[in-house]
Design an enzyme around this catalytic site. Structure first.
Site: not given
Ligand code: IMP
Length: 431
Positions: A40, A140, A225, A302
């Site tokens: 975010g 996969r 991140q 969050t």
């Protein structure tokens, strides 16, 4: 031609959104290379506040074109919500935003599986289905954007996944949040509709970037991140499920590693972390509360309160080495005003030894006690300061101590969330 990577040096939330926004105006392309809507980025433009989860913050400038690369896992529902939000605020998207046809889709069952598996509690995830979507990618079995766009293939793939999800819930003896048959019909209807709306944005982004490089255009690669949430190099297993470090830009965008020319490391003037996992310099009690409220440390995605602590030079030094950081942007320095002294962790003590590296084994890291150096703080607010020379002497000393300890120059300091709350730091020789 330059390819610059912006990377977080801690556990995310270093303020990359604002810095990408600042750098973006000079770029031809801004490309996001990993993660999903777990990230975010908050960008404040005048009185407007934008919280972006998937779209690179470069979109807020008229010039750069933006890419969401194949390394990103994309929840089409979140993405469209974000695009609608940008459109209503008159941000042009057509011909400016490109979504990789190779990006993997997050569907509702990824969130179900995250909870079923207990990842949300064990790791303290953002519950956006990111981990299970990357599990499908590596296993996969993932659904990529080009399949989402093809109704026949989408039906087949959703059928396969519905069966698999049903088996997983049956095996655990737990009822799924919704009967699978009804869910399967709903997923197909909803996601073919969403795919239809996304069609105009889906492109071969590897080719777009290759051609941009051939034309000598400037590319900014935006990481989400931070270094210590990297699936390989972070505090595993308390990490996210992607390569957050600078080399992720090569994986997640299809750029050759040799093309990455600059790496800008973003580091907060103190440390924060959300979710579970070790945090050697964490502050608890009143000290922690005070820093959290001064820094407004609540998650953009969050809303969770972030854990807070002192700056950790062991970690920052490692981030500089791993990412090949060529310069640092130090953010939120203003938050540290009003303290007579500050602590900086310079090494760890563990099992009777002094360490200069963060251990790979998370249990060894849990045993590490930081060795602190106490440095003088400053009382003055910094949010109105725009020139390096106007910073209090002790704030300048703090900056220099960080540079000396991590081995990379700090070129920019951020002292607030506004676009203009930025101080350019002269080189050491010119200070
Ligand atoms: P996930 O990425 O939702 O799977 O969560 C894995 C870990 O990464 C958790 O500790 C999250 O709190 C953390 N995390 C994920 N995205 C962010 C972010 O953008 N900022 C800070 N922490 C994050």
């Amino acid at each position: 031609m330059t390819v610059t990577v912006v990377v977080g040096c801690q556990w995310g939330d270093e303020g990359k959104g604002k810095i990408v926004d600042l750098m973006a105006r000079r770029m031809d392309w801004v490309a996001r290379y990993q993660g999903g809507a777990n990230a975010g980025h908050t960008v404040v433009v005048g009185r407007q506040k934008y919280v972006l989860h998937l779209v690179p913050s470069g979109i807020l400038h008229p010039k750069p074109k933006c890419i969401i690369g194949h390394g990103v896992v994309v929840d089409p529902a979140y993405l469209l919500e974000e695009l609608d939000g940008l459109s209503t605020r008159d941000i042009a998207l057509e011909g400016r935003l490109f979504l990789s046809e190779g990006a993997h889709a997050i569907l509702p069952y990824h969130k179900w599986l995250e909870t079923l598996d207990g990842q949300d509690v064990r790791v303290g995830t953002t519950k956006r289905g990111v981990g299970p979507a990357y599990q499908d990618k590596m296993g996969r079995t993932g659904i990529r954007m080009y399949e989402l766009l093809d109704p026949k293939r989408l039906r087949r793939r959703i059928d396969e996944h519905a069966e698999r999800v049903e088996r997983a819930f049956r095996g655990a003896g737990i009822a799924p949040p919704q009967p699978i048959e009804a869910a399967r019909t709903e997923w197909l209807a909803t996601y073919s509709g969403l795919a239809h709306r996304l069609r105009g944005f889906v492109a071969d982004t590897v080719a777009l970037l290759a051609e941009a490089r051939e034309r000598g255009e400037k590319i900014l690669c935006e990481g989400a991140q931070g270094t210590f949430l990297d699936v390989d190099l972070g505090t595993y297993p308390f990490v996210t499920s992607s390569t957050t470090t600078a080399s992720g830009a090569a994986f997640g965008l299809g750029l050759p590693p040799s093309a990455l020319t600059k790496v800008v490391g973003i580091c907060k003037a103190y440390a924060t972390r959300v979710g579970e996992g070790p945090f050697p310099t964490e502050l608890h009690g009143e000290d922690g509360e005070a820093l959290r409220s001064q820094g407004g440390e609540f998650g953009a995605t969050t809303g969770r309160p972030r854990r807070v602590g002192w700056l950790d030079l062991v970690q920052l030094r490692q981030a500089v080495r791993i990412n090949g950081v060529t310069s640092i942007v130090l953010t939120k320095l203003d938050v540290l005003s009003g303290r007579s002294s500050l602590e900086i962790a310079t090494r760890y003590r563990a099992d009777g030894e002094l360490r200069s590296y963060t251990p790979t084994d998370v249990e060894a890291l849990e045993r590490c006690e930081p060795v602190y150096e106490t440095v003088p703080g400053w009382e003055e607010p910094l949010d109105r300061i725009r020139r390096y020379a106007d910073l209090p002497l002790t704030a300048r000393r703090y900056i220099e101590r960080i540079e000396d300890g991590c081995g990379a120059p700090i070129r920019t300091v951020s002292v607030g969330s506004g676009r203009n709350q930025i101080i350019t730091v002269p080189s050491r020789a010119q200070r």
